[in-house]
Design an enzyme around this catalytic site. Structure first.
Site, PDB file in Angstrom:
ATOM      1  N   TYR A 108      44.150  -8.553  13.304  1.00 53.28           N
ATOM      2  CA  TYR A 108      43.541  -9.330  12.173  1.00 53.28           C
ATOM      3  C   TYR A 108      44.108 -10.190  11.312  1.00 53.28           C
ATOM      4  O   TYR A 108      43.929  -9.258  10.382  1.00 53.28           O
ATOM      5  CB  TYR A 108      41.606  -9.032  11.647  1.00 53.28           C
ATOM      6  CG  TYR A 108      40.715  -9.877  11.216  1.00 53.28           C
ATOM      7  CD1 TYR A 108      40.708 -11.114  11.565  1.00 53.28           C
ATOM      8  CD2 TYR A 108      39.237  -9.124  10.403  1.00 53.28           C
ATOM      9  CE1 TYR A 108      39.979 -11.913  11.208  1.00 53.28           C
ATOM     10  CE2 TYR A 108      39.314  -9.645  10.093  1.00 53.28           C
ATOM     11  CZ  TYR A 108      39.083 -11.034   9.772  1.00 53.28           C
ATOM     12  OH  TYR A 108      38.115 -12.143  10.014  1.00 53.28           O
TER      13      TYR A 108
ATOM     14  N   LYS B 138      42.480 -11.112  16.958  1.00 54.28           N
ATOM     15  CA  LYS B 138      41.978 -12.096  16.015  1.00 54.28           C
ATOM     16  C   LYS B 138      42.515 -12.533  15.045  1.00 54.28           C
ATOM     17  O   LYS B 138      42.706 -12.901  14.097  1.00 54.28           O
ATOM     18  CB  LYS B 138      40.620 -11.518  14.947  1.00 54.28           C
ATOM     19  CG  LYS B 138      40.270 -12.673  14.573  1.00 54.28           C
ATOM     20  CD  LYS B 138      38.709 -12.197  13.782  1.00 54.28           C
ATOM     21  CE  LYS B 138      37.538 -13.488  13.255  1.00 54.28           C
ATOM     22  NZ  LYS B 138      36.850 -12.638  12.422  1.00 54.28           N
TER      23      LYS B 138
END
Length: 291
Positions: free
Chosen positions: A134, A162
């Protein structure tokens, strides 16, 4: 682990007395599953994971995975200040039956790129579960450099990133790298149409707390090459998404859950509730939405 489609980093509803509202959480999970999302992300940024104590965290994780009951992908957010704590959270997620994990670089420590490599290598070696990295430098203080992403993507159970940096040029560079067996995931709601245009198949969307069915339809339209429909859907949602991205994201995501007949309550300190004026302004924008 299927991460194609919309994954919702679900809010954590709180009751009027400040406790975790597990009944509202079950309602939201069920609504999102019925709306066609591909997965639920538990204890993410939108879920205010940092404001939960250990008992509450376990209750939230357990409630979500039990309510999903294998119908969609479940991903556990395992962000922590130390790698060792992320490993413990990964073990907890595995024991509860989660399909995968999502993790940032530890915040506050301002790790170097070598430290980021060590963090994710150590985490990946500790678990068999697939890991979504992330990248959210505005939150953690450092970015996972593109060269670091390319190196970490060689690890079999690091399967995606992400991308929430807000820099679409960086995101596009990662997409164009065509990394084998690795996905770039949209993590920036306001540029989702751009991600989809360039072939991204996954969107972890805080905005899906508000627009689950609409975003599912948008991803489907992109996959079928119906770009007029993608634009129509994005144009409709954009004022609300832009308002969320402009500040007080969590507060507005929770207000948006009222569309589904669920009162998600307010946020916990250190977040502050919206003023009455800001709440009414956002609800007016939400009420103006027409699909």
């Amino acid at each position: 682990m299927n991460i194609d489609g919309i994954l919702v980093p679900i809010v954590t509803p709180f009751a009027a007395d400040g406790s975790v509202n597990l009944a509202a959480l079950r309602q939201l999970v069920e609504h999102f599953v019925q709306s066609g999302v591909a997965g639920i992300v538990a204890c993410g940024t939108t879920g205010e994971y940092y404001a939960l104590d250990e008992s509450e965290r376990e209750q939230v994780l357990r409630t979500i995975v039990q309510t999903v009951a294998g119908r969609v992908t479940t991903v556990a957010g395992i962000n922590a200040l130390a790698t060792t704590q992320s490993i413990r959270y990964a073990e907890q997620a595995k024991a509860l039956g989660y399909d995968g994990l999502m993790c940032t670089t530890p915040p506050y420590s301002l790790a170097s790129q070598e430290g980021i490599l060590l963090h994710f290598r150590t985490l990946a070696a500790s678990t068999a579960l697939p890991i979504v990295m992330y990248d959210f430098p505005q939150r953690v203080g450092v970015q996972i450099a593109e060269e670091t992403v390319l190196e970490l993507a060689k690890i079999p159970n690091i399967v995606a990133i992400k991308e929430s940096s807000g820099n679409f040029n960086r995101a596009l560079s990662l997409v164009q790298a065509r990394i084998p067996d690795f996905q770039v995931i949209c993590g920036a709601d306001d540029t989702a149409a751009d991600f989809l245009f360039w072939g991204v198949r996954s969107w972890i969307s805080g905005g899906a707390n508000v627009f689950p069915a609409e975003q599912v339809a948008m991803v489907k339209a992109a996959a079928e090459g119906h770009w007029d429909e993608v634009r129509r859907l994005m144009n409709g949602m954009y004022p609300v998404i832009q308002a969320m991205e402009s500040g007080d994201y969590n507060q507005k995501a929770k207000l948006g859950c009222r569309r589904h007949g669920v009162d998600a309550g307010t946020v916990r300190v250190p977040l502050a509730p919206l003023s009455a004026e800001d709440e009414q302004t956002f609800l007016a924008q939400l009420n103006a939405y027409r699909n």
